[in-house]
Design a protein around this motif. Sequence first.
Motif, PDB file in Angstrom:
ATOM      1  N   LEU A 106       0.818  -1.215   0.000  1.00  0.00           N
ATOM      2  CA  LEU A 106       0.000   0.000   0.000  1.00  0.00           C
ATOM      3  C   LEU A 106       0.849   1.261   0.000  1.00  0.00           C
ATOM      4  CD1 LEU A 106      -2.950  -0.950   2.370  1.00  0.00           C
ATOM      5  CD2 LEU A 106      -3.010  -0.632  -0.121  1.00  0.00           C
ATOM      6  N   THR A 107       1.911   1.289   0.801  1.00  0.00           N
ATOM      7  CA  THR A 107       2.751   2.485   0.784  1.00  0.00           C
ATOM      8  C   THR A 107       3.408   2.653  -0.579  1.00  0.00           C
ATOM      9  OG1 THR A 107       4.608   1.274   1.772  1.00  0.00           O
ATOM     10  CG2 THR A 107       3.206   2.529   3.266  1.00  0.00           C
ATOM     11  N   SER A 108       3.792   1.557  -1.187  1.00  0.00           N
ATOM     12  CA  SER A 108       4.384   1.633  -2.529  1.00  0.00           C
ATOM     13  C   SER A 108       3.363   2.114  -3.553  1.00  0.00           C
ATOM     14  CB  SER A 108       4.938   0.264  -2.938  1.00  0.00           C
ATOM     15  OG  SER A 108       5.961  -0.143  -2.065  1.00  0.00           O
ATOM     16  N   ALA A 109       2.153   1.575  -3.485  1.00  0.00           N
ATOM     17  CA  ALA A 109       1.109   1.978  -4.442  1.00  0.00           C
ATOM     18  C   ALA A 109       0.772   3.458  -4.292  1.00  0.00           C
ATOM     19  CB  ALA A 109      -0.143   1.125  -4.250  1.00  0.00           C
ATOM     20  N   HIS A 110       0.697   3.935  -3.048  1.00  0.00           N
ATOM     21  CA  HIS A 110       0.408   5.356  -2.839  1.00  0.00           C
ATOM     22  C   HIS A 110       1.526   6.226  -3.417  1.00  0.00           C
ATOM     23  CE1 HIS A 110      -3.291   5.158  -0.626  1.00  0.00           C
ATOM     24  NE2 HIS A 110      -2.787   4.290   0.219  1.00  0.00           N
ATOM     25  N   ARG A 111       2.746   5.829  -3.229  1.00  0.00           N
ATOM     26  CA  ARG A 111       3.858   6.631  -3.776  1.00  0.00           C
ATOM     27  C   ARG A 111       3.893   6.540  -5.294  1.00  0.00           C
ATOM     28  NH1 ARG A 111       5.555  11.181  -3.674  1.00  0.00           N
ATOM     29  NH2 ARG A 111       7.718  11.439  -4.185  1.00  0.00           N
ATOM     30  N   ILE A 112       3.575   5.379  -5.847  1.00  0.00           N
ATOM     31  CA  ILE A 112       3.499   5.246  -7.313  1.00  0.00           C
ATOM     32  C   ILE A 112       2.447   6.210  -7.849  1.00  0.00           C
ATOM     33  CG2 ILE A 112       2.786   3.716  -9.203  1.00  0.00           C
ATOM     34  CD1 ILE A 112       4.090   1.400  -7.550  1.00  0.00           C
ATOM     35  N   ALA A 113       1.298   6.263  -7.188  1.00  0.00           N
ATOM     36  CA  ALA A 113       0.239   7.186  -7.615  1.00  0.00           C
ATOM     37  C   ALA A 113       0.733   8.626  -7.568  1.00  0.00           C
ATOM     38  CB  ALA A 113      -1.002   7.018  -6.734  1.00  0.00           C
ATOM     39  N   ASP A 114       1.419   8.993  -6.497  1.00  0.00           N
ATOM     40  CA  ASP A 114       1.958  10.353  -6.377  1.00  0.00           C
ATOM     41  C   ASP A 114       2.983  10.650  -7.465  1.00  0.00           C
ATOM     42  OD1 ASP A 114       0.437  10.832  -4.104  1.00  0.00           O
ATOM     43  OD2 ASP A 114       2.071  10.377  -2.714  1.00  0.00           O
ATOM     44  N   MET A 115       3.878   9.707  -7.713  1.00  0.00           N
ATOM     45  CA  MET A 115       4.924   9.904  -8.723  1.00  0.00           C
ATOM     46  C   MET A 115       4.324  10.000 -10.122  1.00  0.00           C
ATOM     47  SD  MET A 115       7.989  10.015  -7.305  1.00  0.00           S
ATOM     48  CE  MET A 115       9.178   9.439  -8.495  1.00  0.00           C
ATOM     49  N   GLU A 116       3.323   9.184 -10.396  1.00  0.00           N
ATOM     50  CA  GLU A 116       2.679   9.233 -11.710  1.00  0.00           C
ATOM     51  C   GLU A 116       1.953  10.559 -11.896  1.00  0.00           C
ATOM     52  OE1 GLU A 116       0.365   6.116 -14.389  1.00  0.00           O
ATOM     53  OE2 GLU A 116      -0.836   6.794 -12.680  1.00  0.00           O
ATOM     54  N   LEU A 117       1.213  10.973 -10.888  1.00  0.00           N
ATOM     55  CA  LEU A 117       0.450  12.215 -10.970  1.00  0.00           C
ATOM     56  C   LEU A 117       1.366  13.424 -11.160  1.00  0.00           C
ATOM     57  CD1 LEU A 117      -2.398  13.372 -10.866  1.00  0.00           C
ATOM     58  CD2 LEU A 117      -2.129  13.600  -8.406  1.00  0.00           C
ATOM     59  N   SER A 118       2.511  13.394 -10.530  1.00  0.00           N
ATOM     60  CA  SER A 118       3.432  14.524 -10.641  1.00  0.00           C
ATOM     61  C   SER A 118       4.279  14.475 -11.917  1.00  0.00           C
ATOM     62  CB  SER A 118       4.346  14.586  -9.420  1.00  0.00           C
ATOM     63  OG  SER A 118       5.192  13.455  -9.393  1.00  0.00           O
ATOM     64  N   GLY A 119       4.159  13.399 -12.694  1.00  0.00           N
ATOM     65  CA  GLY A 119       4.892  13.290 -13.952  1.00  0.00           C
ATOM     66  C   GLY A 119       6.320  12.782 -13.817  1.00  0.00           C
ATOM     67  N   HIS A 120       6.692  12.290 -12.655  1.00  0.00           N
ATOM     68  CA  HIS A 120       8.064  11.854 -12.434  1.00  0.00           C
ATOM     69  C   HIS A 120       8.397  10.478 -13.016  1.00  0.00           C
ATOM     70  CE1 HIS A 120       7.992  15.114  -9.449  1.00  0.00           C
ATOM     71  NE2 HIS A 120       9.265  15.213  -9.773  1.00  0.00           N
ATOM     72  N   LEU A 121       7.402   9.666 -13.302  1.00  0.00           N
ATOM     73  CA  LEU A 121       7.704   8.322 -13.788  1.00  0.00           C
ATOM     74  C   LEU A 121       8.139   8.297 -15.242  1.00  0.00           C
ATOM     75  CD1 LEU A 121       4.980   6.099 -12.117  1.00  0.00           C
ATOM     76  CD2 LEU A 121       7.329   6.509 -11.404  1.00  0.00           C
ATOM     77  N   ASP A 122       7.512   9.118 -16.058  1.00  0.00           N
ATOM     78  CA  ASP A 122       7.812   9.045 -17.489  1.00  0.00           C
ATOM     79  C   ASP A 122       8.864  10.057 -17.940  1.00  0.00           C
ATOM     80  OD1 ASP A 122       6.350  11.335 -17.307  1.00  0.00           O
ATOM     81  OD2 ASP A 122       4.782  10.728 -18.680  1.00  0.00           O
ATOM     82  N   THR A 123       9.614  10.569 -17.001  1.00  0.00           N
ATOM     83  CA  THR A 123      10.688  11.492 -17.372  1.00  0.00           C
ATOM     84  C   THR A 123      11.827  10.705 -18.009  1.00  0.00           C
ATOM     85  OG1 THR A 123      11.817  11.289 -15.254  1.00  0.00           O
ATOM     86  CG2 THR A 123      10.146  13.037 -15.448  1.00  0.00           C
ATOM     87  N   GLY A 124      12.740  11.408 -18.608  1.00  0.00           N
ATOM     88  CA  GLY A 124      13.885  10.758 -19.228  1.00  0.00           C
ATOM     89  C   GLY A 124      14.728   9.961 -18.248  1.00  0.00           C
ATOM     90  N   LYS A 125      14.686  10.330 -16.982  1.00  0.00           N
ATOM     91  CA  LYS A 125      15.497   9.636 -15.985  1.00  0.00           C
ATOM     92  C   LYS A 125      14.913   8.273 -15.602  1.00  0.00           C
ATOM     93  CE  LYS A 125      17.422  13.749 -13.876  1.00  0.00           C
ATOM     94  NZ  LYS A 125      17.485  14.571 -12.685  1.00  0.00           N
ATOM     95  N   LEU A 126      13.633   8.216 -15.302  1.00  0.00           N
ATOM     96  CA  LEU A 126      13.044   6.971 -14.804  1.00  0.00           C
ATOM     97  C   LEU A 126      12.474   6.087 -15.908  1.00  0.00           C
ATOM     98  CD1 LEU A 126      11.368   8.227 -11.521  1.00  0.00           C
ATOM     99  CD2 LEU A 126      13.567   7.100 -11.821  1.00  0.00           C
ATOM    100  N   ARG A 127      11.854   6.664 -16.871  1.00  0.00           N
ATOM    101  CA  ARG A 127      11.267   5.943 -18.003  1.00  0.00           C
ATOM    102  C   ARG A 127      10.597   4.626 -17.613  1.00  0.00           C
ATOM    103  NH1 ARG A 127      16.127   5.764 -21.873  1.00  0.00           N
ATOM    104  NH2 ARG A 127      17.252   6.677 -20.167  1.00  0.00           N
ATOM    105  N   THR A 128       9.618   4.725 -16.761  1.00  0.00           N
ATOM    106  CA  THR A 128       8.841   3.560 -16.362  1.00  0.00           C
ATOM    107  C   THR A 128       7.384   3.981 -16.214  1.00  0.00           C
ATOM    108  OG1 THR A 128       8.776   1.671 -14.849  1.00  0.00           O
ATOM    109  CG2 THR A 128       9.159   3.846 -13.853  1.00  0.00           C
ATOM    110  N   THR A 129       6.519   3.027 -15.985  1.00  0.00           N
ATOM    111  CA  THR A 129       5.093   3.315 -15.828  1.00  0.00           C
ATOM    112  C   THR A 129       4.602   2.749 -14.501  1.00  0.00           C
ATOM    113  OG1 THR A 129       4.336   1.243 -16.832  1.00  0.00           O
ATOM    114  CG2 THR A 129       4.732   3.131 -18.331  1.00  0.00           C
ATOM    115  N   ALA A 130       3.447   3.214 -14.092  1.00  0.00           N
ATOM    116  CA  ALA A 130       2.834   2.684 -12.877  1.00  0.00           C
ATOM    117  C   ALA A 130       2.570   1.190 -13.028  1.00  0.00           C
ATOM    118  CB  ALA A 130       1.539   3.433 -12.571  1.00  0.00           C
ATOM    119  N   ALA A 131       2.099   0.773 -14.193  1.00  0.00           N
ATOM    120  CA  ALA A 131       1.807  -0.647 -14.415  1.00  0.00           C
ATOM    121  C   ALA A 131       3.071  -1.502 -14.282  1.00  0.00           C
ATOM    122  CB  ALA A 131       1.165  -0.848 -15.781  1.00  0.00           C
ATOM    123  N   GLN A 132       4.181  -1.015 -14.811  1.00  0.00           N
ATOM    124  CA  GLN A 132       5.441  -1.763 -14.699  1.00  0.00           C
ATOM    125  C   GLN A 132       5.883  -1.861 -13.238  1.00  0.00           C
ATOM    126  OE1 GLN A 132       7.663   0.738 -17.374  1.00  0.00           O
ATOM    127  NE2 GLN A 132       7.581  -0.784 -19.035  1.00  0.00           N
TER     128      GLN A 132
END
Length: 175
Positions: free
Chosen positions: A133-159
């Motif tokens: 749950l803590t991981s899922a909440h942080r994934i949601a926050d990171m996705e919403l803020s646009g940090h997951l699909d940046t050039g640095k992380l290049r990942t998705t919430a589903a992954q």
Amino acid sequence: MNRGAPYRYSTGRDTLLTAVTTEGRQRIGDQAHAPRADPALSDADKLRGALRTLVGVGRDQPHLYQMLFRRPGHRPEELGEGLDRVRRQLCGPAHDPAADRVRAAGRFPGTFLVIVTGLVGERNTRHCGALLLTSAHRIADMELSGHLDTGKLRTTAAQLIDTLVRMVTGTGKMA
């Protein structure tokens, strides 16, 4: 719609916010329960579905997500009139639509823990459930803020959810 229109259907701000959060929790509970009830899905797929439900609310309805997952004591239904109303509904008679709605709203945590238990056993349920749950909440926050699909992380919430499930079940390498 005029800004005061919603108040015509409720007795005040707390009551309105309580109704919105109750309905949102009910929806999340229903969405998490559907895969759990599907015998064709593996326990890992049921877990993926529950985590995707949680992250999906964060992505698709960020304001509702904030209302649902504020720290305890700061949710509308835990303050003043809202708390009294929720208590009455929880203790209401069987088949009372308001009480049934509030009981259904609490379904996600129970459903989620049953799914986790199926994967990790009862002894590890709470620990792994909290980690997930803590991981899922942080994934949601990171996705919403646009940090997951940046050039640095290049990942998705589903992954990331798939990786979490593999880590918890021990069924594969981290991707």
